[in-house]
Write an enzyme that holds these catalytic residues in place. Structure first.
Site, PDB file in Angstrom:
ATOM      1  N   HIS A 131      82.242 -21.518   0.753  1.00 26.58           N
ATOM      2  CA  HIS A 131      82.081 -20.177   0.212  1.00 26.58           C
ATOM      3  C   HIS A 131      83.238 -19.840  -0.727  1.00 26.58           C
ATOM      4  CE1 HIS A 131      79.002 -19.449   3.319  1.00 26.58           C
ATOM      5  NE2 HIS A 131      78.597 -18.479   2.518  1.00 26.58           N
ATOM      6  N   LYS A 135      85.747 -14.638   0.928  1.00 23.16           N
ATOM      7  CA  LYS A 135      85.012 -14.471   2.188  1.00 23.16           C
ATOM      8  C   LYS A 135      85.987 -14.351   3.346  1.00 23.16           C
ATOM      9  CE  LYS A 135      81.194 -16.245   4.978  1.00 23.16           C
ATOM     10  NZ  LYS A 135      80.613 -14.894   5.069  1.00 23.16           N
TER      11      LYS A 135
END
EC number: 1.17.1.8
Length: 233
Positions: A131, A135
């Site tokens: 990600h 995040k």
């Protein structure tokens, strides 16, 4: 439909665009330090914030009996408390680790593959997620859902953060790279070959569309639901 947005960052802005394209009105745009009062104008609230804010946001909407779609992950240790509150207040909630249609199909494929692979001890499982660097939680909620799907269909009894499996615990490798929308890989590896399934998100649009579809679906319902209910999977 009148939609309130809890969280007006990158994801919130994509949800706004897609909701408006589908003929809905955004009546509240709430960030961390804003008053939530305007949410009471909403037919439904869509919440994408951060793990440390999610519980307060959920409780506010549930206690006000405002249907809520929650896409924030990292609060699952409190899921039973939230389910009870929804029931007690006769409220409505859809929560999911991932609202993308493709990811929810991927979840079902992952379960089927795990059941097929369980008898074959020569194959070793590996789970990886990648990600963007912003995040907050690791591993991702999507990766945890993948691990839980594998656990339902194999001998594995838990999961942990790390590349290597440990006895009956699935290792989830979590990588953070610049501007990655979300990539999840499940592979089964032997000395002679490899079987893998992979989902790569190209934009936030898939997550946003799923959240808006969930909001449309929830509008006349009571209870706690997931995307599996929304999509009839």
């Amino acid at each position: 439909m009148k939609i309130g947005l809890l969280g007006y960052g990158k994801m919130g802005k994509v949800i706004e665009r897609i909701a408006q394209e589908r003929g809905h009105e955004i009546v509240a745009r709430i960030n961390k330090d804003d008053s939530k009062n305007d949410l009471e104008k909403s037919d439904v609230v869509i919440e994408f914030t951060a793990p440390e804010s999610a519980l307060e946001n959920l409780k506010y909407c549930i206690n006000k009996q405002i249907p809520i779609i929650c896409g924030t992950t990292g609060w699952n240790s409190s899921i039973e408390e939230i389910y009870k509150l929804v029931s007690d207040q006769n409220a409505a909630l859809v929560h999911a680790s991932n609202f993308s249609l493709g990811v929810n199909l991927f979840f079902e494929l992952n379960k089927r593959l795990a059941a097929l692979m369980e008898p074959f001890e020569d194959y070793q499982l590996a789970v990886q997620e990648i990600h963007h660097t912003e995040k907050a939680d690791a591993p991702s909620g999507t990766a945890i859902t993948l691990a839980e799907g594998i656990m339902e269909n194999t001998h594995f009894k838990g999961w942990h953060l790390g590349k290597e499996n440990e006895k009956d615990s699935i290792g989830i490798e979590a990588l953070r790279e610049h501007d990655v929308k979300g990539t999840h890989l499940v592979s089964w590896n032997s000395d002679v070959d490899q079987i893998e399934i992979k989902h790569t998100a190209h934009s936030r649009d898939g997550f946003a569309l799923g959240a808006v579809i969930a909001a449309e679906w929830l509008l006349d319902k009571k209870g706690s639901f997931t995307m599996k209910d929304v999509l009839g999977l």
